[in-house]
Design an enzyme around this catalytic site. Structure first.
Site, PDB file in Angstrom:
ATOM      1  N   CYS A 131      -0.767 -20.793 -33.617  1.00 11.34           N
ATOM      2  CA  CYS A 131       0.133 -21.760 -33.253  1.00 11.34           C
ATOM      3  C   CYS A 131       0.872 -22.156 -34.403  1.00 11.34           C
ATOM      4  CB  CYS A 131      -0.891 -23.030 -33.107  1.00 11.34           C
ATOM      5  SG  CYS A 131       0.161 -24.443 -32.455  1.00 11.34           S
ATOM      6  N   CYS A 134       1.519 -25.894 -35.485  1.00 10.17           N
ATOM      7  CA  CYS A 134       0.135 -26.311 -36.328  1.00 10.17           C
ATOM      8  C   CYS A 134       0.203 -25.691 -37.749  1.00 10.17           C
ATOM      9  CB  CYS A 134      -0.936 -26.170 -35.433  1.00 10.17           C
ATOM     10  SG  CYS A 134      -1.041 -27.047 -33.818  1.00 10.17           S
TER      11      CYS A 134
END
EC number: 1.11.1.28
Length: 181
Positions: A131, A134
């Site tokens: 991700c 993130c």
């Protein structure tokens, strides 16, 4: 089980994985809690029970019960967040980024351990789960808190080594019970 016991289960083709695993306990750029929390969080992120159990057994003597729980919480909350935020980031329809997530994630604000340690574990898990949003968010918090690029890179390297151990076990058939039939 421990890292040493885990290494004995790895196949011959995973010699590099064994050597990389051997180096983990000697890592000195992170605090003890940071390192052993990474073992737990990244171990559970592999979704391989053998790896997770071995790394938790290795880490447990070095972590308080609160830190052990927080490392597991980092793995579980990032499993949710990484799927959700990777979707909002990668979807062509950017309207999804404007919608409320409606996901409970209070453990991030109150993890029960030093927030920097929890962020470091979350970063490594986010790297394992791919991700980018993130990764960027956690990396920024860690840099603001004073962690060096080398420390951040070490956390991701730990995650990479742990991921490689899980794949080596699975490639050897240890992670797929039906392969033994």
């Amino acid at each position: 089980m421990s890292i040493e016991a885990l290494k004995t289960q790895l196949p011959a083709f995973a010699k590099d994985v064994k050597l990389n695993l051997s180096a983990l306990p000697r890592e000195d750029s992170l605090t003890e809690q940071q390192l052993y929390g990474l073992l737990v969080a990244c171990g559970y992120t592999t979704r391989n029970g053998t790896v997770a159990q071995a790394l938790e057994a290795e880490a447990a003597p070095h972590l308080s019960p609160a830190a052990l729980d927080a490392a597991k919480a980092a793995a579980s909350i990032m499993a949710m967040n990484n799927v959700y935020y990777r979707f909002t980031h990668l979807a062509s329809n950017k309207a999804y980024e404007t919608l409320p997530a409606k996901l409970r994630m209070s453990v991030i604000g109150n993890p029960g351990v030093d927030k920097v340690d929890f962020e470091l574990w979350s970063l490594a898990v986010s790297a394992m789960n791919g991700c980018g949003r993130c990764i960027d968010a956690h990396e920024a918090v860690l840099r603001e808190a004073g962690l060096s690029e080398a420390q951040i890179q070490t956390a991701v390297r730990v995650g990479a080594i742990i991921a490689s151990a899980a794949v080596a076990l699975e490639a050897a058939g240890a992670g797929f019970p039906e392969a033994a039939e």
